[in-house]
Design an enzyme around this catalytic site. Structure first.
Site, PDB file in Angstrom:
ATOM      1  N   SER A   7       0.854  -1.190   0.000  1.00  0.00           N
ATOM      2  CA  SER A   7       0.000   0.000   0.000  1.00  0.00           C
ATOM      3  C   SER A   7       0.884   1.232   0.000  1.00  0.00           C
ATOM      4  O   SER A   7       1.668   1.436   0.929  1.00  0.00           O
ATOM      5  CB  SER A   7      -0.885   0.012   1.242  1.00  0.00           C
ATOM      6  N   HIS A  32      -1.389  -1.324  -4.097  1.00  0.00           N
ATOM      7  CA  HIS A  32      -2.647  -0.952  -3.448  1.00  0.00           C
ATOM      8  C   HIS A  32      -2.632   0.565  -3.251  1.00  0.00           C
ATOM      9  O   HIS A  32      -1.711   1.111  -2.646  1.00  0.00           O
ATOM     10  CB  HIS A  32      -2.744  -1.693  -2.115  1.00  0.00           C
ATOM     11  N   ASP A  34      -4.645   3.783  -1.803  1.00  0.00           N
ATOM     12  CA  ASP A  34      -5.688   4.170  -0.854  1.00  0.00           C
ATOM     13  C   ASP A  34      -6.188   5.587  -1.133  1.00  0.00           C
ATOM     14  O   ASP A  34      -5.447   6.551  -0.977  1.00  0.00           O
ATOM     15  CB  ASP A  34      -5.141   4.088   0.578  1.00  0.00           C
ATOM     16  N   MET A  36      -8.816   8.447  -0.042  1.00  0.00           N
ATOM     17  CA  MET A  36      -9.638   8.859   1.118  1.00  0.00           C
ATOM     18  C   MET A  36     -10.147  10.276   0.909  1.00  0.00           C
ATOM     19  O   MET A  36      -9.418  11.131   0.400  1.00  0.00           O
ATOM     20  CB  MET A  36      -8.796   8.816   2.397  1.00  0.00           C
ATOM     21  N   HIS A  65      -8.394   1.358  -3.811  1.00  0.00           N
ATOM     22  CA  HIS A  65      -9.309   1.177  -2.667  1.00  0.00           C
ATOM     23  C   HIS A  65      -9.962   2.519  -2.368  1.00  0.00           C
ATOM     24  O   HIS A  65      -9.310   3.415  -1.832  1.00  0.00           O
ATOM     25  CB  HIS A  65      -8.472   0.653  -1.486  1.00  0.00           C
ATOM     26  N   MET A  67     -12.049   4.796  -0.338  1.00  0.00           N
ATOM     27  CA  MET A  67     -12.661   5.043   0.978  1.00  0.00           C
ATOM     28  C   MET A  67     -13.341   6.405   0.896  1.00  0.00           C
ATOM     29  O   MET A  67     -12.917   7.386   1.514  1.00  0.00           O
ATOM     30  CB  MET A  67     -11.574   5.001   2.068  1.00  0.00           C
ATOM     31  N   MET A 136     -11.222  -5.600   5.717  1.00  0.00           N
ATOM     32  CA  MET A 136     -10.458  -4.613   6.487  1.00  0.00           C
ATOM     33  C   MET A 136     -10.155  -5.173   7.870  1.00  0.00           C
ATOM     34  O   MET A 136     -11.067  -5.538   8.620  1.00  0.00           O
ATOM     35  CB  MET A 136     -11.251  -3.310   6.636  1.00  0.00           C
ATOM     36  N   GLY A 144      -0.501   2.054   9.561  1.00  0.00           N
ATOM     37  CA  GLY A 144       0.220   1.831  10.804  1.00  0.00           C
ATOM     38  C   GLY A 144      -0.630   1.466  12.011  1.00  0.00           C
ATOM     39  O   GLY A 144      -0.143   1.525  13.140  1.00  0.00           O
ATOM     40  N   ASP A 172      -6.495  -6.251   4.552  1.00  0.00           N
ATOM     41  CA  ASP A 172      -5.886  -4.918   4.541  1.00  0.00           C
ATOM     42  C   ASP A 172      -5.923  -4.287   5.925  1.00  0.00           C
ATOM     43  O   ASP A 172      -6.998  -4.013   6.460  1.00  0.00           O
ATOM     44  CB  ASP A 172      -6.674  -4.051   3.536  1.00  0.00           C
ATOM     45  N   GLY A 173      -4.746  -4.024   6.463  1.00  0.00           N
ATOM     46  CA  GLY A 173      -4.643  -3.293   7.723  1.00  0.00           C
ATOM     47  C   GLY A 173      -3.847  -4.045   8.766  1.00  0.00           C
ATOM     48  O   GLY A 173      -4.265  -5.115   9.213  1.00  0.00           O
ATOM     49  N   GLY A 174      -2.702  -3.495   9.130  1.00  0.00           N
ATOM     50  CA  GLY A 174      -1.896  -4.097  10.194  1.00  0.00           C
ATOM     51  C   GLY A 174      -1.255  -5.424   9.823  1.00  0.00           C
ATOM     52  O   GLY A 174      -0.847  -6.178  10.705  1.00  0.00           O
ATOM     53  N   SER A 195       2.739  -0.064   6.105  1.00  0.00           N
ATOM     54  CA  SER A 195       3.872   0.274   6.968  1.00  0.00           C
ATOM     55  C   SER A 195       4.886  -0.865   7.069  1.00  0.00           C
ATOM     56  O   SER A 195       6.088  -0.617   7.194  1.00  0.00           O
ATOM     57  CB  SER A 195       3.384   0.706   8.349  1.00  0.00           C
TER      58      SER A 195
HETATM   59  C1  DX5 Z   1      -6.150   1.824   5.800  1.00  0.00           C
HETATM   60  C2  DX5 Z   1      -5.745   1.477   4.380  1.00  0.00           C
HETATM   61  C3  DX5 Z   1      -4.671   0.454   4.302  1.00  0.00           C
HETATM   62  C4  DX5 Z   1      -3.376   0.896   4.914  1.00  0.00           C
HETATM   63  C5  DX5 Z   1      -2.630  -0.291   5.358  1.00  0.00           C
HETATM   64  O1  DX5 Z   1      -7.223   2.692   5.754  1.00  0.00           O
HETATM   65  O2  DX5 Z   1      -6.849   0.992   3.655  1.00  0.00           O
HETATM   66  O3  DX5 Z   1      -4.468   0.034   2.963  1.00  0.00           O
HETATM   67  O4  DX5 Z   1      -2.556   1.603   4.046  1.00  0.00           O
HETATM   68  O5  DX5 Z   1      -1.515   0.166   6.064  1.00  0.00           O
HETATM   69  P1  DX5 Z   1      -0.843  -0.737   7.172  1.00  0.00           P
HETATM   70  O6  DX5 Z   1      -0.356  -1.970   6.469  1.00  0.00           O
HETATM   71  O7  DX5 Z   1       0.245   0.123   7.688  1.00  0.00           O
HETATM   72  O8  DX5 Z   1      -1.898  -1.036   8.181  1.00  0.00           O
HETATM   73 ZN    ZN Z   2      -6.433   0.033   1.690  1.00  0.00          ZN
END
Ligand code: DX5
Ligand code: ZN
Length: 217
Positions: A7, A32, A34, A36, A65, A67, A136, A144, A172-174, A195
């Site tokens: 990402s 990926h 993002d 927003m 993605h 959002m 998610m 992060g 996706d996420g963490g 991250s």
């Molecule tokens: C969060 C995003 C993710 C994010 C993931 O809203 O959709 O794609 O970048 O980042 P990490 O891997 O650091 O959680």
């Molecule tokens: Zn994402």
């Protein structure tokens, strides 16, 4: 084989081409991206002009993605900018089936993202309109954050719901290397990592490490 999707949210936005080249060198399968809007999520990131700029610098598939609220208003622009996959949030779509059909008609792969509190059953009546589901494992908005463990059970339930359909299941996420193996066992086919990749000293090595962990016997 598991796919790794770095990402770019955690990349250096002033040196994106360099960071993208690094993860390409590490064997990333797709990027990926993002998007927003400051409404669906509290943060604001990038729009179609940046997707078009990235498109010129990489041959990797772009997994966009969204959002954003009312994503149907922007789907054509993101596809025109070079998105190969467009993922919308079920929580942001009043007419989800129509939006998924719109994405496919424009020639992209149609994805739906589920927030941590949204059950897989929200997709029950659009299973044949989907090419990918993005589970998610954090509340969207920021890179992060820490992985929310209920995503494991959600992936397993989603796999059951999907049956024999060839739908990608992305998480996706963490996501870090130490979770890769268990997520692959749950049934995830794509691991998104921000991250864990761009926060590492060597993003190419980080991609290789996540893949190695996911496929370790
Ligand atoms: C969060 C995003 C993710 C994010 C993931 O809203 O959709 O794609 O970048 O980042 P990490 O891997 O650091 O959680
Ligand atoms: Zn994402």
């Amino acid at each position: 084989m598991i796919k790794i999707a770095p990402s770019i949210l955690s990349a250096d936005f002033a040196a994106l081409a360099t960071d993208i080249a690094r993860v390409e060198a590490g064997g990333a399968d797709q990027l990926h991206v993002d998007v927003m809007d400051g409404r669906f999520v509290p943060n604001i990131t990038i729009g179609p002009v940046v997707v078009a700029a990235i498109r010129k610098r990489t041959r990797l598939p772009l997994d966009v993605h969204l959002m954003i609220v009312e994503p149907e208003r922007y789907v054509p622009e993101f596809v025109a900018a070079g998105a190969d996959m467009v993922t919308v949030h079920v929580e942001a779509c009043t007419h989800l089936q129509r939006t998924l059909a719109q994405i496919r008609e424009l020639g992209a792969r149609a994805g739906v993202a589920l927030n941590p509190s949204t059950p897989p059953s929200a997709l029950e009546f659009v299973l044949d309109d989907l090419d990918l589901v993005l589970v998610m494992s954090v509340n969207p908005g920021f890179g992060g954050q820490s992985f929310i463990p209920s995503a494991h059970r959600k992936i397993r339930e989603l796999k059951k719901l999907l049956g024999t359909r060839s739908v990608d299941v992305s998480v996706d996420g963490g996501v870090k290397a130490d979770l890769a193996r268990s997520l692959a066992e749950d049934g995830a086919s794509t691991l998104v990592a921000g991250s864990a990749v761009f926060g590492a000293a060597d993003p190419a090595d980080a991609v290789r490490a996540i893949r190695a962990a996911a496929t370790a016997a």
